[in-house]
Design a protein around this motif. Structure first.
Motif, PDB file in Angstrom:
ATOM      1  N   ASP A   1       0.854  -1.189   0.000  1.00 26.99           N
ATOM      2  CA  ASP A   1       0.000   0.000   0.000  1.00 26.99           C
ATOM      3  C   ASP A   1       0.891   1.242   0.000  1.00 26.99           C
ATOM      4  O   ASP A   1       1.631   1.474   0.955  1.00 26.99           O
TER       5      ASP A   1
ATOM      6  N   LYS B   1       3.120   0.415   3.181  1.00 27.70           N
ATOM      7  CA  LYS B   1       2.910  -0.746   4.055  1.00 27.70           C
ATOM      8  C   LYS B   1       3.017  -2.021   3.233  1.00 27.70           C
ATOM      9  O   LYS B   1       2.744  -2.001   2.036  1.00 27.70           O
TER      10      LYS B   1
ATOM     11  N   GLY C   1      -8.963   6.599   6.730  1.00 28.38           N
ATOM     12  CA  GLY C   1      -7.507   6.708   6.553  1.00 28.38           C
ATOM     13  C   GLY C   1      -7.120   8.170   6.710  1.00 28.38           C
ATOM     14  O   GLY C   1      -7.689   8.870   7.551  1.00 28.38           O
ATOM     15  N   THR C   2      -6.161   8.658   5.886  1.00 24.67           N
ATOM     16  CA  THR C   2      -5.885  10.093   5.928  1.00 24.67           C
ATOM     17  C   THR C   2      -7.152  10.826   5.509  1.00 24.67           C
ATOM     18  O   THR C   2      -7.612  11.752   6.179  1.00 24.67           O
TER      19      THR C   2
ATOM     20  N   LEU D   1      -6.458  13.818   9.675  1.00 22.06           N
ATOM     21  CA  LEU D   1      -5.583  14.928  10.080  1.00 22.06           C
ATOM     22  C   LEU D   1      -6.382  15.958  10.880  1.00 22.06           C
ATOM     23  O   LEU D   1      -5.864  16.584  11.810  1.00 22.06           O
TER      24      LEU D   1
ATOM     25  N   TRP E   1      -4.888   9.724  22.021  1.00 18.64           N
ATOM     26  CA  TRP E   1      -6.128   9.075  21.559  1.00 18.64           C
ATOM     27  C   TRP E   1      -6.920   8.535  22.731  1.00 18.64           C
ATOM     28  O   TRP E   1      -8.147   8.462  22.675  1.00 18.64           O
TER      29      TRP E   1
ATOM     30  N   ILE F   1     -14.676   5.754  18.418  1.00 19.40           N
ATOM     31  CA  ILE F   1     -15.198   6.440  17.224  1.00 19.40           C
ATOM     32  C   ILE F   1     -16.241   5.536  16.549  1.00 19.40           C
ATOM     33  O   ILE F   1     -17.343   5.978  16.207  1.00 19.40           O
TER      34      ILE F   1
HETATM   35  N1  LIG Z   1      -6.357   5.087  17.833  1.00 29.05           N
HETATM   36  C1  LIG Z   1      -6.632   5.913  16.845  1.00 29.05           C
HETATM   37  N2  LIG Z   1      -7.722   6.713  16.901  1.00 29.05           N
HETATM   38  C2  LIG Z   1      -8.028   7.537  15.883  1.00 29.05           C
HETATM   39  N3  LIG Z   1      -7.284   7.649  14.762  1.00 29.05           N
HETATM   40  C3  LIG Z   1      -6.185   6.876  14.650  1.00 29.05           C
HETATM   41  C4  LIG Z   1      -5.811   5.971  15.658  1.00 29.05           C
HETATM   42  N4  LIG Z   1      -4.678   5.334  15.243  1.00 29.05           N
HETATM   43  C5  LIG Z   1      -4.363   5.841  14.020  1.00 29.05           C
HETATM   44  N5  LIG Z   1      -5.267   6.768  13.660  1.00 29.05           N
HETATM   45  C6  LIG Z   1      -5.279   7.590  12.440  1.00 29.05           C
HETATM   46  O1  LIG Z   1      -4.999   6.817  11.324  1.00 29.05           O
HETATM   47  C7  LIG Z   1      -4.405   7.668  10.339  1.00 29.05           C
HETATM   48  C8  LIG Z   1      -3.630   6.849   9.351  1.00 29.05           C
HETATM   49  O2  LIG Z   1      -4.501   5.945   8.751  1.00 29.05           O
HETATM   50  P1  LIG Z   1      -4.021   5.036   7.542  1.00 29.05           P
HETATM   51  O3  LIG Z   1      -5.221   4.293   7.041  1.00 29.05           O
HETATM   52  O4  LIG Z   1      -2.846   4.227   7.939  1.00 29.05           O
HETATM   53  O5  LIG Z   1      -3.569   6.190   6.546  1.00 29.05           O
HETATM   54  P2  LIG Z   1      -3.081   6.168   5.051  1.00 29.05           P
HETATM   55  O6  LIG Z   1      -3.360   4.778   4.542  1.00 29.05           O
HETATM   56  O7  LIG Z   1      -3.914   7.219   4.392  1.00 29.05           O
HETATM   57  O8  LIG Z   1      -1.623   6.536   5.074  1.00 29.05           O
HETATM   58  C9  LIG Z   1      -3.530   8.621  11.134  1.00 29.05           C
HETATM   59  O9  LIG Z   1      -3.466   9.895  10.486  1.00 29.05           O
HETATM   60  C10 LIG Z   1      -4.208   8.665  12.499  1.00 29.05           C
HETATM   61  O10 LIG Z   1      -4.850   9.906  12.735  1.00 29.05           O
END
Ligand SMILES: Nc1ncnc2c1ncn2[C@@H]1O[C@H](COP(=O)(O)OP(=O)(O)O)[C@@H](O)[C@H]1O
Ligand SMILES: O=C(CO)[C@@H](O)[C@H](O)COP(=O)(O)O
Length: 475
Positions: free
Chosen positions: A14, A21, A300-301, A341, A355, A448
């Motif tokens: 990914d 990842k 995600g983001t 974000l 968190w 959430i």
């Molecule tokens: N425990 C948590 N509670 C809320 N949000 C979280 C938690 N752990 C990670 N995140 C959020 O997950 C986001 C990353 O998600 P991810 O799906 O890995 O992103 P991407 O694939 O877009 O790079 C981070 O910006 C963070 O804010």
């Protein structure tokens, strides 16, 4: 890892906004290896925030292409050091953040096919890109190009019927048009344009991988019903574009065998298949085994909401993409830029950056938030186009601040409501049998998800009551 019995597997990659990842999945579909490289944390020399550079105009958003390449080098080297048995990898595929584009300089194809196994990719691909900072999905600097494209094909609705979406600023055709208009020299020195997904596949393939139908639908260039580039759209964006894009292919296509670079440097078997990479949201639709009637929420983001569709229903809001699993079908998607974000900002301001404090605030406040409502758009939102923080008290007065706990619940409830309202405006309905599946980083946060679930149940009950009052008892 060294010394374990051989385990045949597939790798999934990914290339998303904040990290690269990898997962290794065995024949029983068990994930037995996972790792990631986080751009801000692990590649500080690129100076990204949230994986991107936001430019001075506040609209242009880019990511360095060599950061993505270096992240791949780091993950592979780490796997090798841990004794990962690459000889057991039968096939690999992956996903990329959607809409982002990579510009390969004339001659780069030749470099890709003749990489030396003695050096990391990053060192060898340094000079291979005509644009070092790639436009990504968070960019909203192409309003002028969007209007030009819509005008060229007979308006927003006509473009949506053709390509599945009206012109969106982050969509790749408009990004290419901007590069052609502002940097014609770099454009003319570009021999190939990839999406982030097909760029990543190209690294493994050692030659240019085609764009797949599903991620290709996020460009405002592909005719989603005929699965060919629209000549009208190509012509409106930039010259000689068709040859720079190559022919699109179904998302499940095997695009070739892994390049000899990976065979020699890491020990992949020469027959290891590379399956076309696609967009991260289409990949989630496939990976979550979404069925018709289900709705997926990706936190995600970005926050996205997507579902499987049999027939395309293009509108002026939201997107229709080709379905990555069944090329005869489609998927609908809504994207919200103020996702994780924005949640992180409120976490930092109102929950001391933790968190678990954030979760405590959700646990200690009631559903409905005592009538307090909030909508938070620190960056220009996609659905709808709006910025700013908007808070309303129980008396419906706009207020400038909330107590910390109320602020946190207002954010999560407001984000839920925005998804519900815009999804319903497009005709999506939550039925009693509808499964809602969550994915993405924030889906790890049970509190959430708990807010989402409680609100969904509340709305479903209310709708049931309204239905039974207007139509009598269900049969
Ligand atoms: N425990 C948590 N509670 C809320 N949000 C979280 C938690 N752990 C990670 N995140 C959020 O997950 C986001 C990353 O998600 P991810 O799906 O890995 O992103 P991407 O694939 O877009 O790079 C981070 O910006 C963070 O804010
Ligand atoms: O623009 C969209 C979808 O249209 C975004 O969803 C990108 O695909 C980025 O994905 P994440 O990195 O947030 O998963």
């Amino acid at each position: 890892m060294a010394g374990r019995a051989a385990r045949r597997c597939c790798l999934g990659w990914d290339f998303s906004t904040q990290q690269v990842k990898v997962v290794a999945v065995d024949a029983e579909l068990s994930v037995f290896y996972e790792d990631s490289v986080h751009f801000d944390r692990d590649l500080v020399e690129f100076g990204t925030q949230g994986g991107v550079h936001v430019h001075k105009d506040g609209l242009t958003v880019t990511s360095p292409v060599l950061m993505w390449v270096q992240a791949l080098d780091i993950i592979l080297e780490k796997m090798k050091a841990l004794g990962f048995d690459f000889s057991q990898v039968l096939a690999l595929s992956g996903a990329g953040q959607q809409h982002g584009s990579v510009y390969w300089k004339t001659g780069a194809g030749q470099v890709l096919t003749s990489l030396s196994p003695d050096l990391p990719l990053c060192e060898q691909l340094q000079a291979c890109f005509s644009i070092g900072d790639c436009p990504v999905w968070m960019d909203s600097s192409t309003a002028a190009q969007c209007r030009q494209l819509e005008a060229a094909v007979g308006g927003a609705q006509a473009l949506s019927r053709l390509t599945g979406s009206r012109a969106y600023e982050r969509f790749t055709g408009n990004q290419i048009a901007k590069i052609y208009q502002q940097n014609p020299e770099a454009y003319s020195h570009t021999e190939r344009i990839s999406l982030v997904s097909s760029f990543a596949a190209s690294l493994f393939l050692g030659s240019y991988s085609p764009v797949d139908y599903s991620d290709g639908s996020g460009m405002n260039l592909l005719q989603i019903q005929d699965k060919v580039w629209s000549q009208a759209c190509l012509g409106a964006c930039a010259p000689h574009l068709e040859e720079k894009l190559g022919r699109p292919v179904p998302s499940c296509s095997v695009v070739g065998a892994i390049s000899s670079y990976f065979v020699q440097r890491y020990g992949f078997p020469p027959g290891c298949k590379v399956v076309a990479f696609t967009g991260d949201n289409p990949a989630s639709l496939a990976g979550m085994r979404l069925e018709e009637g289900d709705i997926a929420v990706s936190l995600g983001t970005s926050d996205t909401l997507f579902l499987w569709l049999q027939e395309p229903t293009p509108a002026l809001e939201g997107h229709i993409f080709c379905n990555p699993v069944d090329p005869q079908h489609y998927m609908a998607l809504l994207c919200f830029k103020n996702g994780s974000l924005m949640r992180e900002k409120i976490r930092d301001e109102s929950a001391s950056g933790s968190w678990s404090e954030f979760s405590k605030a959700l646990q200690s406040t009631e559903m409905g938030n005592g009538g307090n409502l909030g909508f938070y758009f620190d960056v220009m939102e996609i659905t709808p186009e709006i910025t700013g923080r908007h808070r309303f008290s129980a008396e419906n007065h706009e207020v400038s601040a909330f107590p910390r706990d109320v602020e946190i619940r207002a954010l999560i409830e407001g984000q839920f409501m925005a998804k519900k309202i815009h999804a319903e405006a497009l005709g999506y309905r939550v039925m009693p049998k509808t499964k809602i599946l969550a994915t993405g980083g924030a889906s790890h946060n049970r509190d959430i998800l708990q807010v989402y679930e409680a609100l969904l149940r509340r709305y479903a009950m209310l709708e049931q009551r309204i239905l039974s009052q207007t139509q009598g008892p269900p049969e």
